[in-house]
Motif scaffolding. Structure first.
Motif, PDB file in Angstrom:
ATOM      1  N   ILE B 311       0.861  -1.190   0.000  1.00 30.38           N
ATOM      2  CA  ILE B 311       0.000   0.000   0.000  1.00 30.38           C
ATOM      3  C   ILE B 311       0.890   1.230   0.000  1.00 30.38           C
ATOM      4  O   ILE B 311       1.836   1.345   0.795  1.00 30.38           O
ATOM      5  N   PHE B 325      -4.688   4.775  -2.112  1.00 27.58           N
ATOM      6  CA  PHE B 325      -5.181   3.554  -2.762  1.00 27.58           C
ATOM      7  C   PHE B 325      -5.212   3.683  -4.279  1.00 27.58           C
ATOM      8  O   PHE B 325      -5.286   4.778  -4.828  1.00 27.58           O
ATOM      9  N   LEU B 329      -9.549  -0.434  -5.191  1.00 28.53           N
ATOM     10  CA  LEU B 329      -9.738  -0.013  -3.797  1.00 28.53           C
ATOM     11  C   LEU B 329     -10.265   1.421  -3.774  1.00 28.53           C
ATOM     12  O   LEU B 329      -9.782   2.282  -4.510  1.00 28.53           O
ATOM     13  N   SER B 331     -11.386   4.596  -1.142  1.00 22.47           N
ATOM     14  CA  SER B 331     -11.216   5.055   0.245  1.00 22.47           C
ATOM     15  C   SER B 331     -12.542   5.193   0.993  1.00 22.47           C
ATOM     16  O   SER B 331     -12.626   4.893   2.186  1.00 22.47           O
TER      17      SER B 331
END
Lengths: 377, 377
Positions: B311, B325, B329, B331
């Motif tokens: 990450i 992200f 993905l 947030s």
């Protein structure tokens, strides 16, 4: 000579908004307790009857609650002020959307000044009244128009309203620093004559004392805001609730006004401990009732004392009394003489009055005041 | 139809200053803890890593001091802030006249915005930075100009400064909500290029963490204000000192700037208990040093965790870390999933970032975060 080197540009003093040129800075010096100690008064001999604090302190339940959550000093306050608004809404019988909380009611005054007034606006206030109205007016460059009489004369207010078309009218009842109040019926009649574009502020910082003393002087915030969409009622936890140090006040108004003020409100404007103290203090009705009853008892001692010594005073609906002097008695000399003995009261010469304002203290505070004061007569 | 009856004038909605039309109200709903409980999470399972509070609380000495004087809740604070200013002056090596105390450093930002900017003024800020700069700019009708990059790029700042001639430049180092910081040498070079009419604000809310991590990022407020008469340095007791709930921040600047801000400062802007807590917290250097050391230890766990799970994150000089992200993905989804488990973090989608900001908690808080977060990957 050639071109000026760039770094000398640094010499130009920074300019700020021109409104600031007209503002005199309030130079806070040392705490007055330190000044008094410089006269050789020991700290346990100092009695402060100058700031209209509650001499009985605050609710013991609020003190306990604050110590119970003292670890939460690290945690930001609940910015929705959910529980505090619930309590206040319940107390006044209004909706939570009709409430705004300030860091003292002072901050609500500051917000409404910034929302409604600007350079050139007129602000209508009583000849002698709470000093912050004028100070916050200066912050936005607004001009203050004053009535001519010591007591709020609503006919004069109306005449000046017609002439000056003010953005905001401040009605302080009971009034600080004079202690007199307005009958709510007369206030209602006045409010009916004011157009909806003029914001009327009813500052009820001392209203708990007035309402208990004589119900004709009790102002019902819920009733007022139901009827008037141009009105905001201000209250505080600093006086009868005994939380002067915690900075919690509030405004009650229709939600359109509250929304406008909220736009300018800084988040987290109340501390975590202040929120808790205010919530518990509002629940402890017994403490407030007792404070008000004791205040009434001690107030009558001041009235008797003044009558006995032939001193003029303003009949007070608050927790302070204003004593008016005739020459050769001089309020500044009297205040200074008292100060040198450790008795701190408020000289009102700055308001153009030959008068002092004395907060009604505890029985022993007042004994000491009477004792010291008698020697000056 | 005849003339309109007077009382219908009441139907006109009150107008407020036109600046307010452009301000979106921050609608604070229920406390987030209540929302989380609506997901069936019991209150002892809730972990809040969203507001960059000190997870170790605050100085135990400050807690004791506050409880010792809890009766003083009834007493207005010392508005000269004599003792607090002495402490801060000693800490920074500046004069007391070079200090202004605010209800959080937020309030100092509010004051300087009102003193220096007005409708049409330009305010230069980083693309992603502390949200209050823009909010307070809106309060006075000023326009915000932003750089284009995530990190403070001082060359970009300079270019925009030349084009827009801003009234105020905000440099937030370390920056919130990103956590990166500026080397003090680069900052000095930048400051030398700015004219004395432009107020430069160095917001060091998280500076204690940065200074401990790498001294090249330490900004010396005394040195800066000795050299620059157009600069104000901001600090706070809300972060490393663990007093987020008590609303105490400060500005350090040459006395001309402090005097201008003081003209707009409301009296009693700090509570009696906040003053006491701040004074004692500033004395308890050991607590702060320990908080910073523990933060560094736990920060390295986040860095390892992020590396291990591939990450991206921003190298942080603060007590929080920003995780970035990549699609798929998202947030907001991640923040919501965590919320439903009682883990409160800050979604940064409102800043235009696919990122979350996580406050570095205690060891067990962070265990819980790692555990919950892993399941979302």
């Amino acid at each position: 000579m050639g071109a000026m080197p760039v770094h000398t540009a640094k010499r130009i003093k920074m300019r700020f908004d021109s409104r600031l040129d007209k503002i005199k800075i309030y130079e806070a010096g040392k705490p007055i307790e330190l000044v008094v100690r410089e006269y050789g008064v020991s700290s346990d001999k100092i009695v402060k009857l100058a700031s209209n604090e509650n001499p009985y302190g605050c609710s013991p339940k609020a003190k306990k609650a604050v110590c119970d959550i003292v670890s939460n000093m690290a945690i930001y306050p609940d910015d929705s002020m959910y529980r505090l608004k619930q309590k206040l809404a319940g107390r006044f019988g209004v909706d939570e959307s009709e409430l705004i909380i300030g860091s003292g009611s002072d901050q609500v005054i500051e917000l409404l000044m910034h929302a409604k007034a600007s350079t050139g606006s007129k602000i209508l206030i009583n000849s002698v009244t709470f000093a912050m109205y004028e100070i916050y007016a200066a912050h936005v460059g607004a001009e203050v128009v004053r009535t001519a009489t010591l007591h709020h004369d609503l006919d004069q207010f109306y005449d000046l309203y017609k002439v000056y078309n003010p953005s905001i009218i401040f009605i302080c009842t009971p009034n600080n620093p004079t202690g007199d109040a307005i009958e709510s019926q007369k206030l209602l009649e006045f409010l009916h004559k004011i157009d909806s574009e003029t914001l009327v502020v009813i500052d009820g910082a001392y209203m708990e004392y007035a309402a208990a003393k004589d119900e004709r002087y009790a102002v019902d915030a819920a009733q007022l805001i139901a009827e008037f969409d141009n009105l905001i009622y201000l209250g505080t936890l600093s006086k009868a609730y005994g939380l002067g140090g915690m900075r919690v006040g509030y405004g009650v108004a229709q939600s359109e006004i509250v929304t406008a003020l909220y736009k300018l409100r800084a988040p987290f404007n109340i501390t975590t401990l202040s929120l808790e103290a205010a919530i518990v203090a509002l629940e402890d009705v017994e403490f407030v009732d007792q404070s008000i009853a004791l205040n009434a008892e001690q107030m009558s001692r001041y009235e008797s004392f003044a009558d006995r010594h032939n001193i003029e005073y303003i009949y007070s609906y608050t927790n302070f009394i204003t004593l008016l002097f005739q020459e050769p008695l001089n309020s500044s000399d009297i205040a200074l003489s008292l100060l040198k003995e450790g008795m701190i009261v408020r000289d009102l010469s700055g308001y153009g009055l030959n008068a002092i304002r004395v907060t009604i203290g505890t029985s022993s505070d007042n004994d000491r005041f009477f004792d010291l004061f008698k020697r000056l007569l």
